[in-house]
Design a protein around this motif. Structure first.
Motif, PDB file in Angstrom:
ATOM      1  N   LYS A   1     -27.772  24.789 -19.204  1.00  0.00           N
ATOM      2  CA  LYS A   1     -28.363  23.455 -19.273  1.00  0.00           C
ATOM      3  C   LYS A   1     -28.090  22.770 -20.606  1.00  0.00           C
ATOM      4  N   ASP A   2     -27.694  23.566 -21.622  1.00  0.00           N
ATOM      5  CA  ASP A   2     -27.378  23.001 -22.932  1.00  0.00           C
ATOM      6  C   ASP A   2     -25.901  22.638 -23.064  1.00  0.00           C
ATOM      7  N   TYR A   3     -25.006  23.546 -22.662  1.00  0.00           N
ATOM      8  CA  TYR A   3     -23.583  23.321 -22.925  1.00  0.00           C
ATOM      9  C   TYR A   3     -22.824  22.699 -21.753  1.00  0.00           C
ATOM     10  N   LEU A   4     -23.436  22.583 -20.576  1.00  0.00           N
ATOM     11  CA  LEU A   4     -22.764  22.027 -19.409  1.00  0.00           C
ATOM     12  C   LEU A   4     -23.334  20.657 -19.042  1.00  0.00           C
ATOM     13  N   ARG A   5     -22.414  19.690 -18.831  1.00  0.00           N
ATOM     14  CA  ARG A   5     -22.808  18.380 -18.334  1.00  0.00           C
ATOM     15  C   ARG A   5     -21.937  18.033 -17.120  1.00  0.00           C
ATOM     16  N   GLU A   6     -22.598  17.739 -16.002  1.00  0.00           N
ATOM     17  CA  GLU A   6     -21.880  17.328 -14.798  1.00  0.00           C
ATOM     18  C   GLU A   6     -21.735  15.807 -14.796  1.00  0.00           C
ATOM     19  N   VAL A   7     -20.504  15.346 -14.595  1.00  0.00           N
ATOM     20  CA  VAL A   7     -20.235  13.910 -14.567  1.00  0.00           C
ATOM     21  C   VAL A   7     -19.754  13.545 -13.164  1.00  0.00           C
ATOM     22  N   ASN A   8     -20.668  13.071 -12.339  1.00  0.00           N
ATOM     23  CA  ASN A   8     -20.327  12.597 -10.997  1.00  0.00           C
ATOM     24  C   ASN A   8     -20.048  11.104 -11.080  1.00  0.00           C
ATOM     25  N   SER A   9     -18.910  10.695 -10.564  1.00  0.00           N
ATOM     26  CA  SER A   9     -18.508   9.297 -10.680  1.00  0.00           C
ATOM     27  C   SER A   9     -18.171   8.716  -9.313  1.00  0.00           C
ATOM     28  N   THR A  10     -18.744   7.563  -9.039  1.00  0.00           N
ATOM     29  CA  THR A  10     -18.371   6.775  -7.872  1.00  0.00           C
ATOM     30  C   THR A  10     -17.830   5.450  -8.391  1.00  0.00           C
ATOM     31  N   TYR A  11     -16.524   5.270  -8.243  1.00  0.00           N
ATOM     32  CA  TYR A  11     -15.859   4.107  -8.808  1.00  0.00           C
ATOM     33  C   TYR A  11     -15.543   3.076  -7.735  1.00  0.00           C
ATOM     34  N   ILE A  12     -15.723   1.807  -8.086  1.00  0.00           N
ATOM     35  CA  ILE A  12     -15.083   0.729  -7.340  1.00  0.00           C
ATOM     36  C   ILE A  12     -13.898   0.290  -8.193  1.00  0.00           C
ATOM     37  N   HIS A  13     -12.719   0.516  -7.657  1.00  0.00           N
ATOM     38  CA  HIS A  13     -11.472   0.422  -8.421  1.00  0.00           C
ATOM     39  C   HIS A  13     -10.728  -0.856  -8.037  1.00  0.00           C
ATOM     40  N   PHE A  14     -10.286  -1.625  -9.054  1.00  0.00           N
ATOM     41  CA  PHE A  14      -9.614  -2.904  -8.814  1.00  0.00           C
ATOM     42  C   PHE A  14      -8.244  -2.912  -9.508  1.00  0.00           C
ATOM     43  N   PRO A  15      -7.208  -2.355  -8.885  1.00  0.00           N
ATOM     44  CA  PRO A  15      -5.882  -2.387  -9.495  1.00  0.00           C
ATOM     45  C   PRO A  15      -5.061  -3.599  -9.039  1.00  0.00           C
ATOM     46  N   LEU A  16      -4.398  -4.244  -9.988  1.00  0.00           N
ATOM     47  CA  LEU A  16      -3.456  -5.323  -9.703  1.00  0.00           C
ATOM     48  C   LEU A  16      -2.082  -4.827 -10.151  1.00  0.00           C
ATOM     49  N   LEU A  17      -1.176  -4.669  -9.193  1.00  0.00           N
ATOM     50  CA  LEU A  17       0.062  -3.931  -9.435  1.00  0.00           C
ATOM     51  C   LEU A  17       1.287  -4.736  -9.030  1.00  0.00           C
ATOM     52  N   LEU A  18       2.400  -4.452  -9.688  1.00  0.00           N
ATOM     53  CA  LEU A  18       3.701  -4.954  -9.270  1.00  0.00           C
ATOM     54  C   LEU A  18       4.474  -3.807  -8.612  1.00  0.00           C
ATOM     55  N   LYS A  19       5.015  -4.095  -7.444  1.00  0.00           N
ATOM     56  CA  LYS A  19       5.797  -3.108  -6.695  1.00  0.00           C
ATOM     57  C   LYS A  19       7.265  -3.516  -6.758  1.00  0.00           C
ATOM     58  N   PHE A  20       8.114  -2.617  -7.281  1.00  0.00           N
ATOM     59  CA  PHE A  20       9.550  -2.875  -7.394  1.00  0.00           C
ATOM     60  C   PHE A  20      10.275  -1.994  -6.376  1.00  0.00           C
ATOM     61  N   SER A  21      10.760  -2.601  -5.316  1.00  0.00           N
ATOM     62  CA  SER A  21      11.381  -1.848  -4.230  1.00  0.00           C
ATOM     63  C   SER A  21      12.881  -1.784  -4.403  1.00  0.00           C
ATOM     64  N   SER A  22      13.473  -0.684  -3.926  1.00  0.00           N
ATOM     65  CA  SER A  22      14.919  -0.550  -3.916  1.00  0.00           C
ATOM     66  C   SER A  22      15.477  -1.198  -2.659  1.00  0.00           C
ATOM     67  N   LEU A  23      16.786  -1.178  -2.514  1.00  0.00           N
ATOM     68  CA  LEU A  23      17.425  -1.640  -1.291  1.00  0.00           C
ATOM     69  C   LEU A  23      17.038  -0.706  -0.153  1.00  0.00           C
ATOM     70  N   ARG A  24      16.685  -1.273   0.973  1.00  0.00           N
ATOM     71  CA  ARG A  24      16.290  -0.471   2.125  1.00  0.00           C
ATOM     72  C   ARG A  24      17.496   0.255   2.705  1.00  0.00           C
ATOM     73  N   THR A  25      17.326   1.550   2.957  1.00  0.00           N
ATOM     74  CA  THR A  25      18.363   2.367   3.586  1.00  0.00           C
ATOM     75  C   THR A  25      17.837   2.853   4.928  1.00  0.00           C
ATOM     76  N   GLY A  26      18.324   2.267   6.006  1.00  0.00           N
ATOM     77  CA  GLY A  26      17.809   2.630   7.319  1.00  0.00           C
ATOM     78  C   GLY A  26      16.341   2.280   7.416  1.00  0.00           C
ATOM     79  N   ASN A  27      15.502   3.293   7.589  1.00  0.00           N
ATOM     80  CA  ASN A  27      14.060   3.096   7.690  1.00  0.00           C
ATOM     81  C   ASN A  27      13.317   3.674   6.492  1.00  0.00           C
TER      82      ASN A  27
END
Length: 240
Positions: free
Chosen positions: A113-139
């Motif tokens: 109870k002294d040396y251990l701390r439990e960190v439970n996390s429930t996140y609402i995550h908001f990522p804004l990302l750029l997607k760089f795609s290659s040339l499509r090959t088939g599917n």
């Protein structure tokens, strides 16, 4: 009867795999959803897994680092994709992330109870990302993805007046990070299946320091920590 069922399932599995292989990896595949990604905007959803860690920076040199025991959490969310041009998309991927970390503080007492701390996390995550795609090959179409994210921790305990001396580990509600990763779009007959893996690297200090009182003028938990930042591996399976 059992043998007939097993043979029937094997035939179906073999046939399904054969069709998948033909549509994905043959020299002359049937092109699926050829015009799907030419849409200006399209949507999807994802399910996945995560492994969160903490990166500690210290004010003074320490003999033993704070140990972090990681667990596998889960992610679920939605995707909004805006096509900027043929190879670049802007993506917004809000989601709910759950994870758990155990912190072991060396030299702090002899009881758990002294040396251990439990960190439970429930996140609402908001990522804004750029997607760089290659040339499509088939599917198949590989891509790189990167950007910034901000996160609201619903389990932060930031408003609690209790601290580690009462057994409560506190972190800030809002944090920011940058993310980098890669994935592959697989175009099936009816939808796009897109597995990806990303690294998330926190850029803001999350730790709320313990209260200073005459009874506890020094905290062995937080006083020597200069910064504590989350980092994580995120594995998502996206469907469009």
């Amino acid at each position: 009867m059992k043998k007939i069922v097993i043979v029937f399932l094997l035939v179906l599995t073999t046939k399904g795999y054969s069709q998948f292989a033909k549509s994905m990896f043959s020299k002359d595949p049937i092109i699926n959803l050829e015009n799907w990604q030419k849409q200006r905007v399209y949507f999807g959803y994802y399910l996945g897994f995560n492994s969160f860690d903490f990166k500690f920076d210290y004010k003074d040199v320490v003999q033993k680092d704070i140990q972090v025991k990681k667990t596998t959490g889960f992610n679920v969310g939605v995707v909004a994709d805006l096509r900027l041009q043929e190879y670049i998309n802007l993506r917004f991927e809000p989601g709910l992330y759950y994870t758990k970390r155990d912190l072991y503080f060396p030299g702090v007492g002899n009881l758990e109870k002294d040396y251990l701390r439990e960190v439970n996390s429930t996140y609402i995550h908001f990522p804004l990302l750029l997607k760089f795609s290659s040339l499509r090959t088939g599917n198949i179409r590989p891509y790189l993805v990167g950007g910034m994210s901000t996160t609201l921790n619903l389990s932060s305990n930031s408003s609690s007046i209790d601290d580690n001396f009462e057994g409560k580990f506190r972190v800030k509600q809002w944090t920011a990070a940058y993310e980098l990763g890669f994935g592959i779009d697989f175009f099936t007959e009816y939808f796009i299946f897109s597995p990806s893996i990303r690294g998330m690297f926190g850029i803001t200090d999350e730790l709320i320091r313990d209260n200073v009182t005459p009874e506890h003028p020094v905290s062995p938990y937080t006083d020597n920590i200069d910064s504590m930042k989350s980092r994580a591996i995120l594995i998502n399976f996206t469907f469009h």
